[in-house]
Design a protein around this motif. Sequence first.
Motif, mmCIF file in Angstrom:
data_model
loop_
_atom_site.group_PDB
_atom_site.id
_atom_site.type_symbol
_atom_site.label_atom_id
_atom_site.label_comp_id
_atom_site.label_asym_id
_atom_site.label_seq_id
_atom_site.Cartn_x
_atom_site.Cartn_y
_atom_site.Cartn_z
ATOM 1 N N ASN A 89 69.863 14.205 51.547
ATOM 2 C CA ASN A 89 70.696 14.021 52.733
ATOM 3 C C ASN A 89 69.994 13.074 53.691
ATOM 4 N N ASP A 187 74.088 10.210 53.605
ATOM 5 C CA ASP A 187 74.035 11.509 52.939
ATOM 6 C C ASP A 187 74.914 11.457 51.685
ATOM 7 N N HIS A 342 79.847 6.266 55.157
ATOM 8 C CA HIS A 342 79.234 5.560 56.268
ATOM 9 C C HIS A 342 78.979 4.138 55.814
ATOM 10 N N HIS A 369 68.661 7.423 59.044
ATOM 11 C CA HIS A 369 68.438 8.808 59.455
ATOM 12 C C HIS A 369 67.057 9.345 59.080
ATOM 13 N N ASN A 414 75.877 4.955 61.096
ATOM 14 C CA ASN A 414 75.735 6.390 61.331
ATOM 15 C C ASN A 414 74.271 6.758 61.463
ATOM 16 N N GLU A 415 73.972 7.651 62.376
ATOM 17 C CA GLU A 415 72.652 8.310 62.432
ATOM 18 C C GLU A 415 71.497 7.326 62.274
ATOM 19 N N MET A 455 79.260 14.582 67.001
ATOM 20 C CA MET A 455 79.476 15.308 65.754
ATOM 21 C C MET A 455 79.074 16.775 65.926
ATOM 22 N N TYR A 456 79.925 17.642 65.436
ATOM 23 C CA TYR A 456 79.659 19.082 65.372
ATOM 24 C C TYR A 456 79.505 19.747 66.733
ATOM 25 N N GLU A 491 82.632 13.680 63.512
ATOM 26 C CA GLU A 491 82.444 14.662 62.440
ATOM 27 C C GLU A 491 82.600 16.032 63.071
ATOM 28 N N HIS A 494 82.642 21.188 59.268
ATOM 29 C CA HIS A 494 81.940 20.882 58.018
ATOM 30 C C HIS A 494 82.571 21.668 56.870
ATOM 31 N N TRP A 522 84.361 16.680 58.444
ATOM 32 C CA TRP A 522 83.335 16.265 57.476
ATOM 33 C C TRP A 522 83.492 17.152 56.251
ATOM 34 N N PHE A 555 74.455 20.488 49.466
ATOM 35 C CA PHE A 555 74.928 19.917 50.732
ATOM 36 C C PHE A 555 75.783 18.670 50.480
ATOM 37 N N ASP A 558 80.661 19.057 50.268
ATOM 38 C CA ASP A 558 81.135 19.589 51.547
ATOM 39 C C ASP A 558 82.467 18.958 51.930
ATOM 40 N N TRP A 745 67.498 23.910 58.833
ATOM 41 C CA TRP A 745 66.656 23.551 59.973
ATOM 42 C C TRP A 745 67.001 24.345 61.229
ATOM 43 N N CYS A 946 76.910 23.270 58.949
ATOM 44 C CA CYS A 946 76.525 22.143 59.800
ATOM 45 C C CYS A 946 77.452 22.204 60.997
#
Length: 985
Positions: A89, A187, A342, A369, A414-415, A455-456, A491, A494, A522, A555, A558, A745, A946
Amino acid sequence: MHEAEPAEALAYYEDPGPGTGALPPRAWWAASDARRVALGGQWRFRLGDRADTYDDGFAAPGYDASGWDLLPVPSHWVLQGHGSPAYTNVRYPFPVDPPYVPTENPTGDHLRAFDLPDDWPGGAAVLRFDGVESCARVWLNGTELGTFKGSRLPVEFEVGELLLPRGNVLAVRVHQWSSGSYLEDQDMWWMPGIFREVTLIERPEGAVTDFFVHCGYDHVTGTGTLRVDCEPGGTLTVPELGLDIPTGEPVIVPVEPWSAERPRLYDAELATEGERIPLRIGFRSVAVEDGVLKVNGRRIVFRGVNRHEFDPDRGRALDQETMREDLLLMKRHNVNAVRTSHYPPHPAFLDLCDELGMWVIDECDLETHGFQEVGWRGNPVDDARWTPALLDRAARMVERDKNHPSVVMWSLGNECGTGAGLSAMASWIRERDPARPIHYEGDLSCADTDVYSRMYADHAESELIGRRTEAPLADAGLDERRRAMPYILCEYAHAMGNGPGGLSEYQRIFDTYERCQGGFVWEWIDHGLRRTAPDGSHYFAYGGDFGEELHDGNFVCDGLLFPDRTPSPGLVEYKKVIEPVRITGDAERGQVTVTNLYDVADLGGLSFRWTYEVDGEPADSGRFEVPATGPGESALLELPRLPADRAGDEAWWTVRAVLAEDTAWAPAGHEVAWAQFAAPRQPAGRAHRGRPHSPRRAGGGLITLGPAVFDAATGALRTLAGTPVEGPRLDVWRAPTDNDRGMDWFAESRLDRAWRTAGLHRMRHRVARVAVGGDMLTVAVRVAPAAADHALHTVFTWTATGDRLRLEVAVTPEGAWSVPLPRLGVRLGLPGQLERVSWYGAGPGEAYPDSRAAARIGRWSATVDELQTPYVRPQENGARAGVRWAELTRPDGSGLRIEGEPFWLTARPWTTEALDAAAHTCDLVRSGRLWVTLDHALQGLGSASCGPGVLPAHRLDVRPAAFSFTFVPLGGTAGPTAPTDLEQQ
Ligand code: IPT
C-alpha cells in the motif's frame, strides 16, 4: 543521505528527469483518416533480473530472438508467467534511496517485427505508447528513439524516417524499477510491462499536431461558446449547429448543455490540410462560485467512486469492453462520478465517460506516499531535481485529456505530502487550462486547490465542515480561503470486505449542507488476482500470496465490485443510498412525496409504479402520473384507495421509479429508486391450534416437549420432529470483518483484537440448571470465556403448543464489559440437506444494522449457497434483516419453520470458526451441516478498515436482552415423523 554524485553517473532509469527523445505531449483522439498500425499481439520477450543482465544488442537489426518466449502485448509480464506481482500500500518495496533503484531490477526485453501496409504513404509517422510501467528505452530498426517514464501516461516518438516497408524491428526494454517508481507509489499491485497499446500513426503533411476544444455553456442565455485551437489551423464543422468555422475563432450558439445526466454531444469534424478528425463536443462550464462547485450554473453532487483500472486476469491491461462494463455498472448503480485514482485512465475510458455521462476528476500519475514512512525526507515533490518530471506528468495528463467534457477537475495526484513541485504543477495547469478547478487532497491548507478535499473524514467533522464551522487553519488568510471552498470527500466509505457501514449518514450530510458536494467511495473494484486452487476451483489472491517480503495483505481488496465485477452488497447499498429520487410515503394520509435529487434532469425519464403487498404477497399494483418536477423540486402524489382485502399481519406499499425508456446504459424498466412504507393494518387474529404440552422426562436421559426432544443433562435440543438439531447455544461471535479488524496503524480501530482479548471467540457454556416445571422447560447457562469473570447469564425457556415449539431467551450480563458484542443470538446446527431458505423479511441481499437501506420487505427464497457473500478474505457475511419467518427446507419441502420478532437470519454450510480461520474462499469447505444463527441484534459494520468505526446508534452494547423464536416442523411431501408420534414416545 547519499553522497552527491555527478549527473552522468545516473543511468537513464535512475535519472529523476522524465526521459529523452519524446515529442511534446498533445491531445489523444481515437481515430482520424490518418492511417494507423496497431502493434499489439504476440511479441518476443525475455526477462533479465537486472537492468544490465543483457546488453542492448537485441535492438540491432537481424538479432535472432526466435528462442525467446512469446508475450502478448499489452500485458504485464508478471501475469504471463514471468516473475510475480507484488502488493504494498504505502511502503515502497525497495529502500527509500531516491533516485536509485535496486540492482535486482526485473527488466523485460520486448521485440516486435512488423511490415507496413501496402498503401502506407511514407513520410512522417509517430510511434505511440499509451502505458508502460515503469521505464522504457526504445529502438526502431536499431536506432534508439529515447527513454521514458510515467507509466500511465502516453509518449510519442517521431519515426517516419526510420520506417521500412518490410521487416521493421521495434525493440523495447522495460525496467520494473526506475526513478519514476518513486512517483508511482499508488496503493495497488506493482505490475511492470507494456500494459496499454503501442500504435504507429501516420502524420501526413498538414496533419493535426494538437488541438484544444474550448467549450462553455451560459445557463442564463442558454448558449454555448466554442473555440477550437488547432495546430496547424483548419476548419471545424458541426452540422447539427450549422457551424463551419475556422479554427481559433470563437462562436456563440444556442445549444443543449452536456452533463453527466444528459450527456449531450454534438458530432463535429476538425479538418486541416492533412487530416480529418471526428469529434464529439459537449458544452459545459465548471466553476466554483459562492463557495459551491457548479456546472452550468447548478450545484452538482458527486455520487462517486474511485476507480483503479483492474481486471483479475489482466491487471491494468483493460480492454474496451471492460471499460464500458465498468461505466454501465456505475450508471446502473446511480454512480455519477469517477475519480481516476490515482492516475489517468486509458484514454478511451474518458471517451466513454463523455458518451454515457460521468463527472470525472482526472488524477495525475503521481503518489509519493512511501516517503511518509521516513518522515517525508527526500520527498520528490519537495525536491527541485524532480520538478521537470512532475511538470512532464501534469502536461501529459492535461494535454492528453483536455478535450473531454466529462473531465470537470484536474487532480495533481494522491498522497504526496506537500512541496513546491506540486505548486509548480498547479500553476502550469491553471495557465494551460483555466477552465477547470484543481483538486489535491494532501495539503490541508488547500494552497494550490479550488476545492477543500478530504479523505475518510468522519460524519461529525464533515458536518462541521458543512456548516463552515470547522477548526481553523493557523494561517488566517488560508483559513478564510479554504472556508469559502466547496467540500468533497475524495475518498470515504472504505469498501473493504463486508461494508461500508454508515453510507446513509454521510448522504444525509450531503443532502443537508450546500457545501458538502458528495464524495467518492474508496474504491470501485477489489484488486484480487484470479488463481486456481488445487481442487480446480478459482479464488482471488491478494498481498502475500506471491511470497512478497513486504506486503499489505488484502488491503488491496477494498472495492464495491468483487474482482470478477460481481456487485457486492456494498454497491447495492450505495445504489440505494445515492438514488437520485427520494420517495417518502405516508400511508395514513394516503400521500407519497417524490423529490428530484438529480443535478439537472427532471423526472420525465422515469415512470413510477406502486405495489401493495399483504404479508409479502402482491395484492394490487398500478402506476402514478408524476407532474413535471425539476431538480430540487418535489411532487405530491395520492395513493389509490384500495378496496378492503384479505386480512394479514402487515401490509406494505412499495413505490418504484424505473426508466421510462431505454437509455444507453440500461433498458426501460430498470429500477432507479424505490421506497417502502407500511400501511396501517389490523393484525389478523392468528389461532394456533393445538393444546399446550408439558415437558416430560423420558428414558435415556431425554426430556420431551411437544415436537422436541432435549438432553436432560445439558438442556440442549436433540431433535425437532425427528430432525437432529445441535444447540441452540448463545452466540456472540462473528468472523471479524475487515472493518472489525480496523487499521494496523491505529490501535483503537482494532475491534477484533478487543473482542479476542475479551474472549468472545472462545466462550464456554456452563449449564447451571435444567428444570422441568409446569408447561415449561427452563435451561440456565452461564456463558463466559476462560480467565475472565465477565459473563452472559442466559436463560432458555421452552414451551410447546401443538407442533409449535417456542423458545424465549433472556440474557443478563455479569461483570465488566468493555466491548460491544459482534452479535447476540442463538446458533443451531441442522442437517445439511436443509439447503433452501425462504423467508419473509428484508432482502434479497445481506444487510447489517448500518447497511440495510437496500433491503426491502418481501418474500424471498435462496439456496444456502446463494446466501453466502464471497468476500475475497472470508469474513462475517450473509445476514438477512428483519426476518419475520423463515423456512429451511429439504428438496422434498420438509424441514423447519422459524418465526420471531423480526430477527437476523444467517445460514451457512460451515461454522463461524471455519469462516474465521479461512484466508481465501477456497479454504471454506462444506461441513455437511447447516449452521444457522438467529440473531436478536448485530453490531454494525462501520468503515474502520480505513475510516470511522461504527456510529453509536449501530453499536451492540452489552445490556440485558430478551428475545424469542418459534420453531415449527414442516412435513413436506415425504416429511419426517408427525409431531404426535414423538409425543407418544
Ligand atoms: C488512501 C489512499 O489514497 C488510497 O490509495 C488507498 O490506499 C486508501 O487510503 C485505502 O485503501 S491513504 C490512507 C492512509 C488514508
